[in-house]
Design an enzyme around this catalytic site. Structure first.
Site, PDB file in Angstrom:
ATOM      1  N   MET A   1      51.727   2.326  98.714  1.00 30.69           N
ATOM      2  CA  MET A   1      50.638   1.339  98.763  1.00 30.69           C
ATOM      3  C   MET A   1      51.159  -0.089  98.597  1.00 30.69           C
ATOM      4  O   MET A   1      50.594  -0.890  97.846  1.00 30.69           O
ATOM      5  CB  MET A   1      49.574   1.664  97.702  1.00 30.69           C
ATOM      6  CG  MET A   1      48.861   2.980  97.950  1.00 30.69           C
ATOM      7  SD  MET A   1      47.744   3.497  96.625  1.00 30.69           S
ATOM      8  CE  MET A   1      48.893   4.335  95.516  1.00 30.69           C
TER       9      MET A   1
ATOM     10  N   ASP B   1      39.905  13.976 101.508  1.00 29.97           N
ATOM     11  CA  ASP B   1      40.238  12.554 101.478  1.00 29.97           C
ATOM     12  C   ASP B   1      40.491  12.033 102.889  1.00 29.97           C
ATOM     13  O   ASP B   1      40.785  12.800 103.815  1.00 29.97           O
ATOM     14  CB  ASP B   1      41.485  12.310 100.628  1.00 29.97           C
ATOM     15  CG  ASP B   1      41.180  12.229  99.146  1.00 29.97           C
ATOM     16  OD1 ASP B   1      39.989  12.149  98.787  1.00 29.97           O
ATOM     17  OD2 ASP B   1      42.132  12.244  98.346  1.00 29.97           O
TER      18      ASP B   1
ATOM     19  N   LYS C   1      38.906   7.587  99.951  1.00 31.95           N
ATOM     20  CA  LYS C   1      39.197   6.416  99.117  1.00 31.95           C
ATOM     21  C   LYS C   1      40.419   5.733  99.728  1.00 31.95           C
ATOM     22  O   LYS C   1      41.521   6.275  99.692  1.00 31.95           O
ATOM     23  CB  LYS C   1      39.494   6.813  97.671  1.00 31.95           C
ATOM     24  CG  LYS C   1      38.357   7.524  96.970  1.00 31.95           C
ATOM     25  CD  LYS C   1      38.740   7.935  95.565  1.00 31.95           C
ATOM     26  CE  LYS C   1      38.816   6.756  94.622  1.00 31.95           C
ATOM     27  NZ  LYS C   1      37.523   6.112  94.391  1.00 31.95           N
TER      28      LYS C   1
END
Length: 246
Positions: free
Chosen positions: A168, A35, A56
């Site tokens: 996030m 990742d 991602k």
């Protein structure tokens, strides 16, 4: 180790926070699917492997999840040992559970190797104990970004009495503040905004719920970052002051 997929947590960034089990899996891997948020330095443990970037990240061009799953399946069915290397912990907002279930349904042996999640590492690096005795009776991990754009139960989070760690959330600071204030959280609740947890580039901005949006803008806060919201943030400051006065 052959014909198997390992879902490995690489931790928040510091290579020294890798577990021994993660290192063992990497050393025997034939294919490593990595990742974006994984520190490339951990690849020193798998020089023998083919490395495939399958990043991602919000707001960036990302590898489709369905493609990642099919790629893991293809290499595993060809008899290879596959490591899916994820930032933090595979099962803390890392899709580890859904990937494991999908692979198992297709007859693939799967093992999850936990990693240290950024919410824990970032707080600790800043001297914050998420469940400081006498201050917080628990910790709640949430993401501000959901697949269906549904809203969290802000009132429950505001009144839950636990330390709140938000992943996030940089792009949704205003919504987070509004939701918690409307849910009854005090405007003076201490907030720590921690960028690049555990890395040499880690930065921290201290604020409170009422001022955190403006303070984050002035600080230039950017992703990846986590928010720690709760009395334990202020407790760390108060404890330091008591020691100095001591």
């Amino acid at each position: 180790m052959n014909a198997k997929v390992w879902l490995v947590g690489a931790g928040p960034g510091d290579p020294e926070l890798l577990t021994l089990k993660a290192v063992r899996a990497l050393r025997q891997a034939e294919v490593v699917m990595i990742d974006d948020l994984v520190n490339p330095a951990v690849l020193e443990y798998c020089p023998q492997a083919r490395v495939i970037a399958v990043g991602k990240r919000g707001g960036c061009r990302s590898t489709p999840q369905a493609f990642i799953q099919r790629l893991m399946l293809r290499h595993a069915r060809q008899g290879r040992c596959v490591v899916r290397l994820k930032g933090g912990d595979p099962c803390i907002f890392g899709r580890g559970g859904e990937e494991a279930l999908w692979l198992q349904r297709h007859g693939i042996d799967v093992e999850v190797v936990n990693g240290i999640t950024a919410g824990l590492a970032g707080a600790t690096q800043c001297g914050i104990s998420l469940t400081s005795r006498g201050v917080s009776r628990g910790v709640t991990l949430v993401t501000a970004h959901t697949q269906d754009d549904s809203e969290l139960n802000w009132a429950a989070l505001a009144q839950g009495g636990t330390t709140l760690v938000v992943y996030m959330g940089v792009a949704r600071l205003a919504e987070i503040r509004r939701g918690l204030l409307d849910g009854g959280m005090t405007p003076t609740m201490p907030v720590a905004m921690i960028e690049n947890a555990s890395l040499p580039t880690q930065r921290e901005c201290r604020s409170d719920l009422l001022r955190m949006v403006e303070d984050a803008q002035g600080f230039g806060l950017s992703s990846p970052a986590i928010l720690v919201i709760g009395e334990v943030v202020g407790e760390q400051v108060a404890r330091a002051l008591r020691v100095m006065a001591g």
